[in-house]
Structures are given as structure tokens and as C-alpha cells.
Design an enzyme around this catalytic site. Structure first.
Site: not given
Length: 273
Positions: A10, A12-14, A132, A146, A148-150, A181
């Protein structure tokens, strides 16, 4: 300071890109991966090694790990940073979209971790940083998948830390707060797509207005707070298990832990009125 071979997803940015720049400038060997390789040309010009990779594609992941091992013979640091926020009401979001959220935020992270760990284990050394969020410890309306995934990343990381202890591999959880971001743009695009009409339109409009106001005012912390933190983790011999940094991260998690569900619910919903 020892020079390390670092892999960042990840990037490519931020947060990923800003941190990659800082680590390259520190003299580390930095491999950066993302789907948008054209967005990483500046990292290549600085001396980094960008490779195109989709975190949900196992063949891509295997190719990246094989390439790094071929050229460097090791991976000292893996920063699992790829991720995005899927927002909308639970009733509105198709479960297939929710699966994609987990494929990127959790299963992609797990796959690349599985492929890197054997090399760290052989070296009896390594650091894995999993991004996270303060959202891995608290919650907001319309963010069920979102969050839940974290939350899953948090549990995954804690178990992994215990499993890898005997091999001298450190597992660190990064819990950013609000960072300036592309995250906000992606979130607003998702929520507008899934819940701007229908039963949850009022709540959606409130959340969109509050989010735009926050980002328009430039209230998010700069990505440099993340790059400084990751640099500290990379260069520490004994990093902490968690780093909570950026706007609202510490106070929001504190309130979630100590105030109880009902009071926290009121605080969260009061921000939307």
C-alpha cells in the site's frame, strides 16, 4: 543504525508512500508494492524498488517475495499497510463487497505474512508491522465491515506475536487516528454508493457532512506522524507491541475502554448532529 531490507504494501500514496521516502532517505533498502505502480515512480527515482502487486492475488505476492529474496536473501521488516474503508449500512452493503474488504484488509495481509515468515524464522530475526486503526478498538455507525476487519487485524496480530516470540520475530500493531490521506475520499465514495438513499439516508448525510467538515478543515494529522513512528519501530531493538498515533487516536480509544458502551454510543452519535 543498521540498514534493513523493508517491504511495504500500500505504498502508492498516503502513509505508505511518505514512510517509504523517509526510510529510503535513512539508507534502508525499501521495496514498495501497490496496484498503481505508476504512482510509485518517485520512489524509484529516490532509490526505492517499486513492484506492482495486488494484495489479493497470491501469485503477485509470491512473485514479490521471491524477487526480494533473490536479490537481498532476506526481508528484515514487513509493513502490512494496504487497506481501505468500506462504509455504508450493514443492510445496504452486498456481502460480496464485505468479502472484498476482508480480502484486502485481513486475508491479503495474512497471505503475505505467511510467505515472509519462513525467511524471518530462518534468520531468527524480523519485524512485522500490521496497520490496524483506532477503528480496530472502537466503532462508528456505517463502518461495520471496516471496523470488523480492523478488529480482526488486532486479534490476528496478537496471536501471531505469541507464535513468533521464540523465533525473535517482533509483531507490532500500528493504530493510526485521523490522517490526511485518500482514506476519507474512498470512504465517502463508498458510503454515497451504498447508503445515500433509502432508510439510512439521514444518517448517511450526517456522517458525510461531519466527515467532509473534518477533512475540509485539514484536521487530520500529516502522514509524517506515521513515517516517524514506523522509522522508530524499524530502528528499535525492542519496539512496543502497539503504537497509537495521529488525531483522536489516543482519546477515542481511551473513551471506548473506560466509559462503557452506552456513554460511548452517545459521544459518537453527538458528533453527527
Amino acid at each position: 543504525m543498521s540498514k534493513k531490507v523493508i517491504l511495504i504494501t500500500g505504498a502508492s500514496s498516503g502513509m505508505g508512500k511518505e514512510t517509504a521516502k523517509a526510510l529510503i532517505q535513512e539508507g534502508h533498502t525499501v521495496y514498495t508494492v501497490a496496484r498503481r505502480i505508476d504512482h510509485m515512480q518517485d520512489l524509484k527515482n529516490m532509490g526505492g524498488y517499486p513492484i506492482q502487486m495486488d494484495v489479493t492475488n497470491e501469485n503477485d505476492i509470491q512473485n514479490v517475495v521471491d524477487t526480494i529474496i533473490k536479490h537481498e536473501s532476506k526481508i528484515d521488516v514487513l509493513w502490512n499497510n494496504a487497506g481501505y474503508g468500506l462504509y455504508g449500512a450493514v443492510e445496504d452493503i452486498p456481502v460480496d463487497e464485505a468479502r472484498k474488504q476482508f480480502e484486502v484488509n485481513l486475508f491479503g495481509l495474512a497471505t503475505i505474512t505467511q510467505k515472509v515468515v519462513p525467511y524471518m524464522r530462518q534468520a531468527k530475526s524480523g519485524t512485522i508491522i500490521n496497520t490496524s486503526s483506532m477503528g480496530g478498538k472502537m466503532y462508528t455507525p456505517m463502518g461495520a465491515w471496516y471496523h470488523a476487519s480492523k478488529h480482526a487485524v488486532e486479534g490476528f496480530s496478537d496471536c501471531l506475536r505469541l507464535e513468533l516470540q521464540e523465533f525473535n520475530i517482533k509483531v507490532v500493531v500500528l493504530e493510526p487516528g485521523v490522517i490526511a490521506t485518500e482514506f476519507g475520499e474512498v470512504m465517502l465514495k463508498n458510503i454515497s454508493q451504498f447508503s445515500s438513499k433509502g432508510a439510512y439516508s439521514s444518517l448517511t448525510n450526517q456522517l458525510v457532512t461531519a466527515t467532509k467538515k473534518m477533512y475540509d478543515k485539514g484536521q487530520g494529522s500529516k502522514p509524517t506522524v506515521i513515517s516517524k513512528t514506523v522509522s522508530k519501530i524499524v530502528n528499535e531493538t525492542k519496539p512496543k507491541t502497539r503504537y497509537r498515533v495521529g488525531l483522536w487516536a489516543k482519546p477515542m480509544v481511551w473513551m471506548r475502554i473506560y466509559l462503557g458502551d452506552k456513554l460511548f454510543d452517545k459521544i459518537i452519535m453527538s458528533q453527527l448532529s
